[in-house]
Design an enzyme around this catalytic site. Structure first.
Site, PDB file in Angstrom:
ATOM      1  N   ARG A   1     -11.534 -11.126   6.938  1.00  0.00           N
ATOM      2  CA  ARG A   1     -10.971 -10.365   5.827  1.00  0.00           C
ATOM      3  C   ARG A   1      -9.589  -9.800   6.161  1.00  0.00           C
ATOM      4  O   ARG A   1      -8.779  -9.574   5.257  1.00  0.00           O
ATOM      5  CB  ARG A   1     -11.922  -9.225   5.432  1.00  0.00           C
ATOM      6  CG  ARG A   1     -11.603  -8.579   4.064  1.00  0.00           C
ATOM      7  CD  ARG A   1     -12.631  -7.540   3.694  1.00  0.00           C
ATOM      8  NE  ARG A   1     -12.470  -7.050   2.320  1.00  0.00           N
ATOM      9  CZ  ARG A   1     -12.362  -5.767   2.007  1.00  0.00           C
ATOM     10  NH1 ARG A   1     -12.401  -4.833   2.957  1.00  0.00           N
ATOM     11  NH2 ARG A   1     -12.223  -5.397   0.740  1.00  0.00           N
TER      12      ARG A   1
ATOM     13  N   ILE B   1      -8.215  -5.961  -3.526  1.00  0.00           N
ATOM     14  CA  ILE B   1      -9.223  -6.872  -2.993  1.00  0.00           C
ATOM     15  C   ILE B   1     -10.563  -6.160  -3.172  1.00  0.00           C
ATOM     16  O   ILE B   1     -10.705  -4.988  -2.834  1.00  0.00           O
ATOM     17  CB  ILE B   1      -8.931  -7.228  -1.527  1.00  0.00           C
ATOM     18  CG1 ILE B   1      -9.965  -8.215  -0.985  1.00  0.00           C
ATOM     19  CG2 ILE B   1      -8.859  -5.998  -0.647  1.00  0.00           C
ATOM     20  CD1 ILE B   1      -9.609  -8.743   0.415  1.00  0.00           C
ATOM     21  N   SER B   2     -11.532  -6.847  -3.765  1.00  0.00           N
ATOM     22  CA  SER B   2     -12.783  -6.201  -4.173  1.00  0.00           C
ATOM     23  C   SER B   2     -13.605  -5.715  -2.982  1.00  0.00           C
ATOM     24  O   SER B   2     -13.469  -6.188  -1.848  1.00  0.00           O
ATOM     25  CB  SER B   2     -13.635  -7.174  -4.999  1.00  0.00           C
ATOM     26  OG  SER B   2     -12.989  -7.521  -6.197  1.00  0.00           O
ATOM     27  N   GLN B   3     -14.473  -4.761  -3.262  1.00  0.00           N
ATOM     28  CA  GLN B   3     -15.429  -4.263  -2.276  1.00  0.00           C
ATOM     29  C   GLN B   3     -16.306  -5.416  -1.792  1.00  0.00           C
ATOM     30  O   GLN B   3     -16.851  -6.172  -2.606  1.00  0.00           O
ATOM     31  CB  GLN B   3     -16.292  -3.180  -2.909  1.00  0.00           C
ATOM     32  CG  GLN B   3     -17.384  -2.637  -1.994  1.00  0.00           C
ATOM     33  CD  GLN B   3     -18.417  -1.834  -2.750  1.00  0.00           C
ATOM     34  OE1 GLN B   3     -18.586  -2.018  -3.965  1.00  0.00           O
ATOM     35  NE2 GLN B   3     -19.120  -0.971  -2.058  1.00  0.00           N
ATOM     36  N   PRO B   4     -16.477  -5.589  -0.483  1.00  0.00           N
ATOM     37  CA  PRO B   4     -17.302  -6.690   0.031  1.00  0.00           C
ATOM     38  C   PRO B   4     -18.705  -6.723  -0.571  1.00  0.00           C
ATOM     39  O   PRO B   4     -19.213  -7.802  -0.898  1.00  0.00           O
ATOM     40  CB  PRO B   4     -17.336  -6.431   1.534  1.00  0.00           C
ATOM     41  CG  PRO B   4     -16.033  -5.754   1.814  1.00  0.00           C
ATOM     42  CD  PRO B   4     -15.788  -4.877   0.614  1.00  0.00           C
TER      43      PRO B   4
END
Length: 216
Positions: free
Chosen positions: A33, A59-62
């Protein structure tokens, strides 16, 4: 702590949050990431939260990505349409699991940056288009017209008809729907009789922008 160790820790955190799909967990274990965040945020790359990227996007939350991937029940033979390339992190995760990924990004700067990172990472099963996500993968852009799965990484006001048209019968789409700030994640399954739409919990995404009012 090394990035590799942080990646393992994130995978373990996803397991504790209910992610059980081996292919999803394996993808998170493989994709770095830190490559997909801004340099000043690399020390935070494996925190389970969204992070800023270029053009005022995130960038989205995992965990949210993992939930969507798990709910889509991705298969190694799947052809997937991704709406919202962003930094390319989710594209990389998809490419680790499925046969091919077609990804659409409205912002040229983001798309070109993601293309560079993903190609340097060795992915050759990702196709790119710069354009309006509401229109999906237009016919002028080969190689596909229909998709086994569609993943939308921005919030629409309703399920876009053009995306439904590009979903194969039996296919699934994960899409957040609602107003800015808070939405509901839906899993849409296309059947012979129409659409089966199921709620999958709350979420928060940037709006899905439509440049062409005729597509809404």
């Amino acid at each position: 702590m090394r990035f590799e160790d942080q990646r393992i820790r994130l995978v373990n955190e996803l397991k504790l949050e209910g992610i059980t799909s081996p292919v999803v967990l394996n993808a998170f274990a493989k994709v770095p990431r830190e490559y997909y965040v801004l340099p000043e945020y690399r020390d935070y790359a494996y925190q389970n939260r969204p992070l800023p990227i270029k053009e005022g996007q995130t960038i989205s939350q995992p965990l949210m990505i993992a939930i969507m991937l798990q709910l889509l029940d991705l298969q190694p033979t799947d052809i997937v349409l991704e709406i919202g390339t962003g930094s390319g992190y989710q594209s990389a995760l998809l490419a680790e699991i499925v046969k091919e990924v077609c990804t659409v990004e409205r912002l040229e700067t983001l798309s070109l940056n993601a293309q560079k990172i993903l190609r340097n990472a060795g992915y050759n099963n990702i196709y790119f288009r710069i354009g309006d996500g509401y229109s999906g993968w237009q016919k002028a852009y080969p190689p596909h017209k229909e998709f086994d799965k569609i993943l939308v990484s921005a919030a629409a006001r309703e399920v876009p008809k053009h995306l439904v048209e590009q979903l194969k019968t039996g296919g699934k789409m994960a899409i957040p729907i609602g107003k800015t700030g808070f939405q509901i994640l839906y899993i849409v399954t296309k059947t012979e009789d129409g659409l089966d739409i199921a709620e999958a919990g709350g979420c928060s995404f940037v709006p899905l922008v439509c440049d062409d009012k005729t597509l809404r």
